[in-house]
Design a protein around this motif. Structure first.
Motif, mmCIF file in Angstrom:
data_model
loop_
_atom_site.group_PDB
_atom_site.id
_atom_site.type_symbol
_atom_site.label_atom_id
_atom_site.label_comp_id
_atom_site.label_asym_id
_atom_site.label_seq_id
_atom_site.Cartn_x
_atom_site.Cartn_y
_atom_site.Cartn_z
ATOM 1 N N PHE A 145 1.003 -0.997 -0.120
ATOM 2 C CA PHE A 145 -0.172 0.000 -0.031
ATOM 3 C C PHE A 145 0.841 1.149 -0.005
ATOM 4 N N THR A 146 1.961 1.378 0.774
ATOM 5 C CA THR A 146 2.860 2.427 0.733
ATOM 6 C C THR A 146 3.362 2.890 -0.623
ATOM 7 N N LYS A 198 -1.963 0.091 -9.723
ATOM 8 C CA LYS A 198 -2.801 -0.373 -8.590
ATOM 9 C C LYS A 198 -3.091 -1.731 -8.871
ATOM 10 N N TRP A 230 2.276 1.948 -3.347
ATOM 11 C CA TRP A 230 1.150 2.386 -4.388
ATOM 12 C C TRP A 230 0.889 3.767 -4.179
ATOM 13 N N LYS A 231 0.902 4.066 -2.853
ATOM 14 C CA LYS A 231 0.570 5.568 -2.729
ATOM 15 C C LYS A 231 1.838 6.544 -3.143
ATOM 16 N N GLU A 232 3.014 5.890 -2.856
ATOM 17 C CA GLU A 232 4.054 6.852 -3.368
ATOM 18 C C GLU A 232 4.598 7.149 -4.853
ATOM 19 N N THR A 275 5.179 14.441 0.538
ATOM 20 C CA THR A 275 3.598 14.117 0.886
ATOM 21 C C THR A 275 2.786 15.003 1.888
ATOM 22 N N ASP A 328 8.426 10.612 -5.980
ATOM 23 C CA ASP A 328 8.906 9.317 -5.626
ATOM 24 C C ASP A 328 10.548 9.301 -6.152
#
Length: 660
Positions: A120-121, A203, A123-125, A408, A130
């Motif tokens: 999940f981390t 995703k 994916w969010k980055e 972020t 990034d």
């Protein structure tokens, strides 16, 4: 990456299959051009894991001996020893060789890895702020996260299916409930994957609901082996010797072919994932008595690699990643070969010294569990402390605090805001300066990485979902129209990158791979320059007609190199410090001339629109600088640092306040 169950007969051929999986991943990471599809080894692991653990669960539930506490106890003793050792080692090594922003991110990843949410981390980055994936030492823990997330729900699902089977019938009716559970998970997960993989591959790669079908296939395979006549490993129609041999031969042949044919350009997982997972299923289903499984996969060398596969998977990537960081480029052939050898040695030692005492035996299990949980979650807590300490910027001389800025964080969307900040990452990098110079409640940040702040314009590349930018930007602009409290808007984004379709200085080439810029009001127009001109014109026309105040910011100069090259070298670094930390004014003008002429041509028709040009304060007649004294103006190759953001916002403070 999967449990060698004590409840079923040991199969050395499965350990041999594990060896093929882990070695393919290791070789892919060390020599990606030589084994472009080696990443498929993870998918092989998923099927093996689903098969073995589903077999344990089916048997225990049928016997009435299933215990969720016992299940997780065995998972902890299997996973935590090697994981704790690797996480601790990475944090220690990172302390000595990573810059503050890098160590801060590593701390965050240690937290996610210890909590099994690293997928999940990551994916969010995904985005412009990034850093490259090969400089993330804990990148590979994403797959462990997916496995453990699967095993949070899988035992309970099968237990419910078994319970329903006991209520509504025994024998074949009970088996039907198992079958429906496993097939349903496979079908739903694979359907979700197919629906999204073409538009959002990141995703579908990282999130569990899109990958569960691979583990569920192992469950289906286990069901087929257990609940056929005589409860044999193979269904009756696979018992003929020649058919077993053909099945395993097809499976291994498919794996070897796609290892060379698949690449990062392959749309994956999606339907293409069926090839490696069904090939793996064929090999397992063929059984330990087929010639290939017995003679090749059960070979002692392959079995040995299979037995150390989990710690080998954990060790190899951090070593290669730190090499990439230290060399500041792809490491030498000698380093990569040495990294593989060191990974194998560490994996063997981990199994012998660390894993076995915790994993096997029935003595002092509560103490073992408590020790392992304290170690792993304690390391996660240490990672959080490192993250919250901004990576301890005073460790190295010359690494100033602004280099550890975590992008972020933004301004948010305060209800009392009177100004909207809109654009891509070249809009978002003004947020920290606005917060410091203007205040955090006056401006609302609606930035969206990779998006041009115009009505009806979509900007996308191979990492981005088609249509998302148009939806985000047009939606934000419509919100701005309706918000009577908001009086002004700041428009800012990259320019030459989107229009030329090239990166500057060959930096961050991912952002232009598969680049597309379209406008829905004129779908027939394909030229990026025309789309940008029409989008800017129509946006300014609409905003000024509503008597809204607009500030347009020209794109900041691109450096064409990363400012980290200008830092004093990290320990063990092999490159010298860059002394010419600037881009020549002539190169800057050549890069931006056409972009600026286009923008100027549009802006002359909108005299009420305010304009700000950062280059007036970052460039002189000769150069555009990356540093101001000892302070870095940039964070990377084209994004402002915390210091640079405040420096520029201070220069345009009056124009921002003029939007009120």
């Amino acid at each position: 990456m999967s449990e060698n169950a004590l409840h079923i007969k040991y199969r050395p051929d499965i350990d041999g299959l594990r060896a093929i999986a882990v070695l393919s991943v290791v070789l892919y990471h060390a020599f990606p051009s030589s084994l472009s599809g080696g990443f498929l080894g993870v998918d092989i692991f998923f099927v093996i894991s689903g098969f073995l653990i589903s077999t344990i669960l089916f048997q225990n539930i049928d016997r009435g001996s299933f215990s969720i506490l016992d299940f997780y106890s065995r998972r902890i003793r299997r996973i935590f020893p090697a994981l704790a050792l690797v996480l601790a080692s990475i944090l220690v090594f990172g302390w000595f060789c990573l810059y503050p922003s890098e160590l801060q991110q590593l701390g965050k990843h240690a937290v996610s890895s210890a909590g099994f949410i690293q997928n999940f981390t990551l994916w969010k980055e995904t985005g412009y702020f990034d850093n490259a994936s090969d400089t993330k030492p804990l990148l590979h823990i994403w797959s462990l996260g997916i496995e453990e997330q699967f095993y949070f729900v899988w035992p309970l699902l099968l237990w419910v299916a078994g319970t329903l089977g006991n209520i509504y019938g025994q024998g074949s009716r009970k088996r039907l409930f198992y079958f429906l559970a496993t097939v349903s998970v496979f079908a739903v997960s694979f359907g979700l994957n197919l629906d999204l993989v073409e538009v959002d591959p990141t995703k579908t790669f990282y999130l569990p609901q899109y990958r569960f079908f691979e583990l569920a296939l192992g469950g289906i395979l286990s069901w087929g082996g257990l609940y056929q006549p005589k409860n044999s490993i193979q269904p009756k129609w696979f018992t003929e010797k020649w058919l077993k041999n053909v099945l395993s031969f097809i499976g291994l042949s498919v794996l070897l072919i796609i290892f060379g044919q698949f690449s990062k350009e392959t749309v994956f997982p999606g339907k293409m994932a069926l090839l490696p997972i069904f090939a793996t299923a064929f090999i397992i289903w063929a059984g330990p008595d087929s010639w290939l499984n017995r003679k090749i996969l059960s070979n002692k060398i392959l079995v040995w690699f299979g037995l150390i596969s989990f710690p080998l998977y954990l060790w190899h990537w951090p070593i290669l990643s730190f090499g990439r960081i230290i060399y500041d480029e792809i490491p030498t052939l000698e380093f990569r070969l040495a990294a593989i050898a060191l990974s194998v040695l560490l994996a063997w030692l981990t199994v012998k010294i660390i894993e076995k005492p915790f994993r096997f035996g029935t003595e002092r299990i509560p103490l073992k569990l408590a020790t392992l949980c304290v170690l792993v979650f304690g390391i996660g807590g240490l990672g959080r402390f490192i993250q919250n300490s901004d990576g301890f910027p005073k460790r190295f001389k010359g690494t100033t605090e602004q280099m550890s800025l975590e992008y972020t964080e933004d301004l948010g969307k305060p209800a009392e805001a009177k100004i909207m900040l809109l654009g891509d990452s070249h809009s978002a990098h003004f947020a920290s300066g606005i917060k410091r110079i203007i205040g955090k409640n006056l401006v609302a940040d609606y930035s969206n990485n990779g998006c041009i702040p115009f009505y009806n314009v979509d900007r996308f590349d191979h990492r981005m979902v088609v249509g998302n930018c148009e939806k985000a930007m047009t939606g934000a602009l419509k919100d701005f129209e309706k918000n009577k409290n908001m009086t002004g808007i700041i428009l800012s984004s990259m320019g030459p990158v989107y229009l030329d379709g090239t990166s500057f200085g060959d930096t961050d080439t991912d952002r232009v791979e598969g680049l597309g810029v379209t406008i829905s009001t004129h779908p027939e127009i394909k030229d990026r320059w025309a789309v940008y001109k029409i989008g800017l014109t129509e946006t300014l026309t609409r905003l000024t007609s509503l008597h809204k105040k607009v500030l347009f910011i020209y794109d900041v100069p691109e450096l064409g190199f990363y400012v980290q090259e200008c830092l004093p070298p990290r320990p063990m670094a092999t490159k010298e410090i860059k002394t010419d930390c600037f881009v020549r004014q002539a190169d800057f003008k050549k890069r931006t001339q056409k972009y600026r002429e286009l923008v100027q041509g549009v802006l002359k028709n909108f005299p009420t629109v305010k304009v700000f040009d950062p280059s007036l304060f970052l460039c002189d007649n000769n150069i555009c600088r990356a540093k101001n004294g000892d302070n870095f103006i940039y964070r990377d190759c084209d994004h402002l640092s915390n210091y640079g953001s405040a420096f520029i916002v201070e220069k345009m403070k009056s124009q921002i306040l003029g939007l009120l």
